[in-house]
Write a protein that holds these residues in place. Structure first.
Motif, short mmCIF file in Angstrom:
data_model
loop_
_atom_site.label_atom_id
_atom_site.label_comp_id
_atom_site.label_asym_id
_atom_site.label_seq_id
_atom_site.Cartn_x
_atom_site.Cartn_y
_atom_site.Cartn_z
N ALA A 659 16.04 -4.70 -14.93
CA ALA A 659 14.53 -6.11 -14.98
C ALA A 659 15.17 -6.88 -13.54
N ASP A 664 11.40 -8.69 -12.31
CA ASP A 664 10.92 -10.20 -13.63
C ASP A 664 12.13 -11.56 -12.79
N LYS A 666 11.32 -13.96 -14.18
CA LYS A 666 11.13 -15.52 -15.05
C LYS A 666 12.01 -15.46 -16.40
N THR A 667 13.01 -14.70 -16.36
CA THR A 667 14.26 -14.67 -17.13
C THR A 667 15.16 -14.90 -16.69
#
Length: 711
Positions: A659, A664, A666-667
């Motif tokens: 991811a 991604d 933000k995680t």
């Protein structure tokens, strides 16, 4: 950890399954001798305590009535109880003998001047000139206005109802190791010398504290007991058992248990080493475990541990800014997915877009499949040991001595139950003989209440008139149908259809117009007599094969198990080995002997599975199953731990890495455990933070990727 456990298990397997069984006598035979000695100690203790209670109780009943002559006292005592070798009545003040019955009582052992002391009436043992030993029991006869008298009875140190079986001898030993009495097979000087040697050893071991003499939490017999091993003559070895006289409840004391006596037994059994253990089998099983376990460890090391350590080092390199070399991607599985994601992240740190293609991931077995493969490898070793190898089938050899002992112990237990019921009826007869002089209900009630307090075998006592009316009672409400007169049966069983059988004893009261004293036994009292170590299941059945009492849970008046039908039909004491789906040692013993309980037609039956006995075939089977269970436990513990701590976090790590590589940002990533997987997660979090800073640096005009140093 898995490697250490498997190595240890291989050593245990080689030693336990490959070690020859050098024992000449099976452990089950030795344990059986201990149980036989315990039975003898229980029988002797109960007999002596009962004799003391009966004499003192009878004297109390006489003291509450009108004065009677010494001859009358001894006649009534002799008519009710036939247990003492000799009885006598002395006048304490003058020392004159007023009456005597049976053999001469050794009165020289009684100091009439010390009777007023606290222990003046305590029973004592006296050794006669012929070498025999007698227990002397004392009780006071005291009536207002008459000189005090002393009721004396002498009893032998015998074992009432104990069946010795073929070739067994039994003896009573004092605290110094001296044999006070012997019974059974003592032919020849060698047998007597061996029993004397056993007696000294038993006396020495019997001086231990009961709690310290056994394994913690082992329970069982409340006194000190064990087995003994003696000399070997040809192919016969002498073995025995010993047990101190002890109270039924731990920590309690009785008159007999305070005498410091020990029961010792001996019997000759065949002695030959078992040939069922094959050393090659244990070595082969250990070698197979080393081969299979080594293969499983190599698979886990090569496909899980090494790729994970490589990923840990590669991720640390990227966080330090070393982006020149491509990431070394493992071959397959979750580690390959994480490696491919790290390679994409390395390129993104160098300026490539997030949607740029990464290295191809080759398909292969995942970590879960690898763990399952290792589990199958270890199960291939464990399951056959647990379910297939070294099975003891229906042809297993049960030692003959075990069968003889099962029969002898069942006969002893049957006689113990019969005597207990006879004793209960005799107590009622004594009460009935003395209650005839009491006309008021209040006087009769006092006698019944005192009898109920002295004997815990009854749940209810009452005087029943010829017209069916209860004249006096004590204890629980009786199971009596209004209007029914006393039964003409000395002992009978009623209550069919209820929760408990009702065992009732009836003794006619002379001179009261057909009235009788009736006592209802507590069925728990009968059940408590049946509890014995090493006998398995024990039941008391009536003439119709219905269960009256048992040492464990049962339904009243239920039919005995069908596999006991042929045994019960024999109507004689016998024991057999029943073969089939389950190998059992079973025995039956009908009531044999006189007394009121003879008419009941009861039998005591016992059985136990041979698999519970410590005989070589089952011992080898148990050790084999244990080895398989240990292998299964080691595999489940270690592989389960790997799945929880490594594989599941690794699979989650693969998804998080992919991811992040896909864009991604933000995680937030945080580790579950502080290990190699957790270290890779921490590295990915640092890389995520670096990738978040790239756009801001580009807005400032710099084209240099974050984290890359200038030369």
């Amino acid at each position: 950890m898995l490697s250490v456990l498997l190595l240890s298990l291989a050593g245990i397997t080689a030693l336990t399954l490959g070690k020859p069984d050098s024992a000449l006598v099976p452990k089950a035979v030795l344990s059986s001798q201990q149980y036989v000695a315990e039975d003898g100690a229980i029988a002797l203790r109960a007999s002596l305590d009962e004799s003391v209670a009966d004499l003192t109780g009878t004297a109390t009943l006489f003291n509450e009535g009108r004065p009677v002559s010494a001859d009358t006292v001894l006649d009534k005592v002799g008519n009710v109880y036939q247990k003492w070798r000799g009885t006598a009545v002395l006048e304490i003040s003058s020392g004159k003998m007023l009456a005597a019955r049976g053999e001469n009582v050794p009165l020289t052992a009684i100091d009439l001047g010390e009777l007023s002391r606290a222990d003046g009436l305590a029973p004592r043992m006296v050794r006669l000139e012929n070498g025999q030993t007698r227990l002397i029991i004392l009780a006071l006869l005291s009536w207002k206005g008459q000189p005090q008298q002393l009721l004396v009875a002498s009893s032998t140190l015998s074992f009432p109802g104990v069946d010795l079986g073929p070739g067994r001898a039994i003896g009573v030993v004092d605290s110094t190791g001296r044999l006070l009495s012997t019974h059974g097979a003592l032919d020849g000087d060698r047998a007597r010398e061996q029993l004397a040697a056993f007696a000294k050893t038993a006396a020495r071991k019997g001086r231990q504290h009961p709690v310290k003499a056994k394994a913690p939490g082992s329970g069982g017999y409340t006194g000190v007991s064990g087995h003994l091993t003696g000399d070997t003559a040809g192919d016969v070895r002498t073995v025995g058992g010993y047990a101190t006289l002890a109270a039924p409840q731990p920590g309690d004391t009785t008159t007999a248990s305070d005498l410091g006596l020990t029961v010792v037994t001996q019997v000759g059994v065949p002695a030959h080493a078992s040939q069922i253990t094959r050393p090659a089998f244990g070595l082969a099983a250990a070698g197979a475990l080393l081969l299979i376990g080594g293969l499983a460890v190599v698979v886990l090391f090569g496909t899980v541990q090494r790729p994970l350590i490589r990923l840990f080092l590669e991720s640390r390199r990227l966080t330090r800014g070393d982006l020149a070399r491509p990431v070394s991607v493992p071959r397959a599985g979750e580690a390959a997915r994480v490696g491919a994601a790290l390679e994409r992240l390395r390129r993104q740190l160098q300026g490539d877009p997030a949607d740029a293609a990464g290295p191809a991931v080759r398909k292969g077995l995942g970590a879960r499949a690898l763990l399952a493969l290792c589990a199958v490898l270890l199960l291939v070793w464990s399951i056959p040991l647990m379910l297939l190898l070294n099975r003891a089938d229906s042809s297993v050899k049960v030692p003959d001595q075990i069968v003889h002992d099962q029969r002898a112990r069942t006969v002893t237990l049957s006689d113990r139950v019969r005597r207990a019921l006879n004793e209960g009826h005799a107590d009622l007869s004594a009460v009935a003989a003395l209650i005839g002089d009491r006309t008021s209900s209040e006087d009769m009630k006092k006698v019944l209440e005192r009898t109920l307090q002295e004997h815990d075998r009854y749940q209810s006592l009452y005087v029943l008139g010829a017209d069916g009316r209860i004249l006096a009672r004590a204890g629980h409400s009786p199971h009596h149908t209004a209007g029914e007169g006393p039964s003409d049966q000395a002992i009978e069983v009623t209550g069919e259809g209820g929760k408990k059988p009702v065992v009732t004893a009836t003794a006619e009261a002379p001179g009261r117009g057909g009235a009788a004293v009736v006592g209802e036994f507590r069925i728990e009292f009968v059940n408590a007599l049946l509890g014995r170590q090493g006998m398995g299941e024990v039941r008391v059945v009536d003439a119709k094969g219905r269960v009256i009492g048992a040492d464990s849970g049962y339904f009243a008046f239920e039919k005995a198990p069908s596999y006991l039908t042929s045994l019960l039909a024999g109507k004689r004491a016998q024991a057999t080995v029943q073969r089939g789906g389950t190998v059992r040692v079973a025995a039956v013993a009908p009531f044999d002997g006189g007394g009121a309980a003879k008419s009941l037609g009861w039998s005591v039956v016992s059985w136990q599975p041979a698999s519970g006995l410590a005989i070589p075939e089952y011992s080898l089977q148990n050790r084999t199953v244990l080895a398989g269970l240990l292998g299964l436990t080691a595999a489940a513990a270690c592989l389960g731990w790997l799945h929880i701590v490594v594989v599941r976090p690794l699979r989650a790590l693969a998804g998080q890495a992919e991811a992040l590589a896909a864009g991604d940002r933000k995680t937030v990533l945080f580790p579950r455990h502080h290990d190699e997987v957790g270290a890779v997660v921490r590295s990915l979090e640092l890389i995520r933070q670096q990738l978040q800073g790239q756009p801001r640096k580009r807005d400032g005009g710099s084209r240099t990727p974050a984290g890359v140093g200038r030369n």
